[in-house]
Design an enzyme around this catalytic site. Structure first.
Site, PDB file in Angstrom:
ATOM      1  N   GLU A  65       0.820  -1.216   0.000  1.00 51.48           N
ATOM      2  CA  GLU A  65       0.000   0.000   0.000  1.00 51.48           C
ATOM      3  C   GLU A  65       0.858   1.273   0.000  1.00 51.48           C
ATOM      4  O   GLU A  65       0.521   2.260  -0.652  1.00 51.48           O
ATOM      5  CB  GLU A  65      -0.912  -0.013   1.234  1.00 51.48           C
ATOM      6  CG  GLU A  65      -2.020   1.021   1.175  1.00 51.48           C
ATOM      7  CD  GLU A  65      -3.061   0.785   2.262  1.00 51.48           C
ATOM      8  OE1 GLU A  65      -3.664  -0.305   2.275  1.00 51.48           O
ATOM      9  OE2 GLU A  65      -3.236   1.677   3.098  1.00 51.48           O
ATOM     10  N   ASP A  66       1.952   1.264   0.717  1.00 53.82           N
ATOM     11  CA  ASP A  66       2.685   2.514   0.974  1.00 53.82           C
ATOM     12  C   ASP A  66       4.093   2.586   0.392  1.00 53.82           C
ATOM     13  O   ASP A  66       4.771   3.604   0.566  1.00 53.82           O
ATOM     14  CB  ASP A  66       2.772   2.766   2.490  1.00 53.82           C
ATOM     15  CG  ASP A  66       1.414   3.018   3.120  1.00 53.82           C
ATOM     16  OD1 ASP A  66       0.492   3.423   2.380  1.00 53.82           O
ATOM     17  OD2 ASP A  66       1.269   2.805   4.333  1.00 53.82           O
TER      18      ASP A  66
HETATM   19  P1  NDP Z   1      -6.574   8.540   7.631  1.00 51.46           P
HETATM   20  O1  NDP Z   1      -7.836   8.632   8.410  1.00 51.46           O
HETATM   21  O2  NDP Z   1      -6.448   7.497   6.608  1.00 51.46           O
HETATM   22  O3  NDP Z   1      -5.297   8.518   8.609  1.00 51.46           O
HETATM   23  C1  NDP Z   1      -5.185   7.575   9.532  1.00 51.46           C
HETATM   24  C2  NDP Z   1      -4.151   6.568   9.096  1.00 51.46           C
HETATM   25  O4  NDP Z   1      -2.859   7.148   9.178  1.00 51.46           O
HETATM   26  C3  NDP Z   1      -4.131   5.396  10.021  1.00 51.46           C
HETATM   27  O5  NDP Z   1      -5.054   4.435   9.601  1.00 51.46           O
HETATM   28  C4  NDP Z   1      -2.693   4.927   9.902  1.00 51.46           C
HETATM   29  O6  NDP Z   1      -2.687   4.076   8.761  1.00 51.46           O
HETATM   30  C5  NDP Z   1      -1.916   6.180   9.587  1.00 51.46           C
HETATM   31  N1  NDP Z   1      -1.152   6.807  10.673  1.00 51.46           N
HETATM   32  C6  NDP Z   1       0.097   7.324  10.543  1.00 51.46           C
HETATM   33  N2  NDP Z   1       0.516   7.887  11.664  1.00 51.46           N
HETATM   34  C7  NDP Z   1      -0.465   7.725  12.569  1.00 51.46           C
HETATM   35  C8  NDP Z   1      -0.579   8.114  13.933  1.00 51.46           C
HETATM   36  N3  NDP Z   1       0.391   8.762  14.578  1.00 51.46           N
HETATM   37  N4  NDP Z   1      -1.733   7.821  14.581  1.00 51.46           N
HETATM   38  C9  NDP Z   1      -2.714   7.156  13.937  1.00 51.46           C
HETATM   39  N5  NDP Z   1      -2.653   6.779  12.630  1.00 51.46           N
HETATM   40  C10 NDP Z   1      -1.532   7.062  11.950  1.00 51.46           C
HETATM   41  O7  NDP Z   1      -6.275   9.960   7.152  1.00 51.46           O
HETATM   42  P2  NDP Z   1      -6.213  10.606   5.762  1.00 51.46           P
HETATM   43  O8  NDP Z   1      -5.610  11.938   5.957  1.00 51.46           O
HETATM   44  O9  NDP Z   1      -5.584   9.693   4.799  1.00 51.46           O
HETATM   45  O10 NDP Z   1      -7.772  10.823   5.470  1.00 51.46           O
HETATM   46  C11 NDP Z   1      -8.569   9.804   5.005  1.00 51.46           C
HETATM   47  C12 NDP Z   1     -10.057   9.990   5.326  1.00 51.46           C
HETATM   48  O11 NDP Z   1     -10.289  10.916   6.387  1.00 51.46           O
HETATM   49  C13 NDP Z   1     -10.880  10.474   4.160  1.00 51.46           C
HETATM   50  O12 NDP Z   1     -11.920   9.545   3.959  1.00 51.46           O
HETATM   51  C14 NDP Z   1     -11.432  11.824   4.572  1.00 51.46           C
HETATM   52  O13 NDP Z   1     -12.728  11.987   4.079  1.00 51.46           O
HETATM   53  C15 NDP Z   1     -11.408  11.734   6.048  1.00 51.46           C
HETATM   54  N6  NDP Z   1     -11.231  13.029   6.678  1.00 51.46           N
HETATM   55  C16 NDP Z   1     -11.882  13.276   7.853  1.00 51.46           C
HETATM   56  C17 NDP Z   1     -11.743  14.482   8.495  1.00 51.46           C
HETATM   57  C18 NDP Z   1     -12.437  14.696   9.789  1.00 51.46           C
HETATM   58  O14 NDP Z   1     -12.317  15.736  10.420  1.00 51.46           O
HETATM   59  N7  NDP Z   1     -13.176  13.710  10.277  1.00 51.46           N
HETATM   60  C19 NDP Z   1     -10.909  15.557   7.958  1.00 51.46           C
HETATM   61  C20 NDP Z   1     -10.215  15.172   6.752  1.00 51.46           C
HETATM   62  C21 NDP Z   1     -10.402  13.971   6.165  1.00 51.46           C
HETATM   63  P3  NDP Z   1      -1.604   2.917   8.494  1.00 51.46           P
HETATM   64  O15 NDP Z   1      -1.745   1.889   9.527  1.00 51.46           O
HETATM   65  O16 NDP Z   1      -1.968   2.440   7.111  1.00 51.46           O
HETATM   66  O17 NDP Z   1      -0.297   3.644   8.531  1.00 51.46           O
END
Ligand code: NDP
Ligand code: ZN
Length: 176
Positions: A65-66
């Site tokens: 994925e990354d």
């Molecule tokens: P994500 O929600 O995908 O980010 C979370 C992911 O980042 C985790 O699943 C993890 O994935 C990784 N990660 C890396 N560092 C950390 C950390 N320190 N703590 C936790 N997780 C970490 O964010 P995106 O920015 O990619 O946004 C994706 C979605 O979020 C979109 O669907 C968008 O619509 C939504 N969104 C929501 C907002 C809100 O306020 N609710 C605002 C903006 C966007 P891994 O295990 O794969 O590394």
């Protein structure tokens, strides 16, 4: 020679090399490899998982994925089962993010036992990160949204490993 140990160490070294230029999203920009290592440790220590293929898949879970890693590359080096589990936990990056998130919820119940274990450990690790070292720009509402979504994914993984499911619930309760 212990083939399980060799497999796990090889997967750790491969993942470290592939993720070498990546960092987590926390304020300290933790080296990315810490995250797959945490998953593997959660599975072994808290989940009692002794299946080396599952531990290897956890170590490799974000490589396709990354990073530029291909499924074929994993298959040649780590075998069909490990590569298959990694494929099961890999999002299709061609899809919009919101759709990918919905698909994780929809597909969770149909995954293999090993892939479910890896997904459980991934969600536990990410919730624990959210509690102590969240992405630098996330407010409380954004964290709560993430916890809710992770809970919907994990709902489709239940009945797999009670200790891991309890660990997820505890991690979620610590945030909301
Ligand atoms: P994500 O929600 O995908 O980010 C979370 C992911 O980042 C985790 O699943 C993890 O994935 C990784 N990660 C890396 N560092 C950390 C950390 N320190 N703590 C936790 N997780 C970490 O964010 P995106 O920015 O990619 O946004 C994706 C979605 O979020 C979109 O669907 C968008 O619509 C939504 N969104 C929501 C907002 C809100 O306020 N609710 C605002 C903006 C966007 P891994 O295990 O794969 O590394
Ligand atoms: Zn992950």
């Amino acid at each position: 020679m212990n083939p399980d140990l060799v497999l796990v160490l090889d997967a750790a070294a491969f993942a470290a090399e592939k993720h070498r230029r990546q960092r987590r999203k926390d304020a300290e920009a933790t080296p990315y490899i810490n995250h797959p290592l945490v998953l593997a440790t959660i599975l072994a220590r808290e989940g009692g998982v002794a299946d080396a293929d599952v531990i290897a898949a956890a170590l490799l879970h974000d490589t396709v994925e990354d990073t530029e890693t291909t499924p074929a590359e994993l298959e040649v080096r780590f075998g069909t089962r490990v590569a298959g589990m990694v494929a099961e936990v890999t999002d299709d990056k061609l899809l919009p993010k919101a759709e990918r998130k919905q698909l994780q919820i929809a597909h969770a119940p149909g995954k293999s036992h090993g892939a479910k274990l890896v997904k459980l450990a991934d969600k536990i690790a990410n919730l624990r990160d959210l509690a102590v070292s969240p992405p630098a720009d996330w407010d409380q509402a954004r964290k709560a949204d993430y916890v809710r979504w992770a809970g919907e994914v994990v709902a489709g993984l239940r009945g797999t490993n009670p200790a891991l499911e309890a660990a997820f619930d505890a991690a979620a309760a610590a945030i909301i």
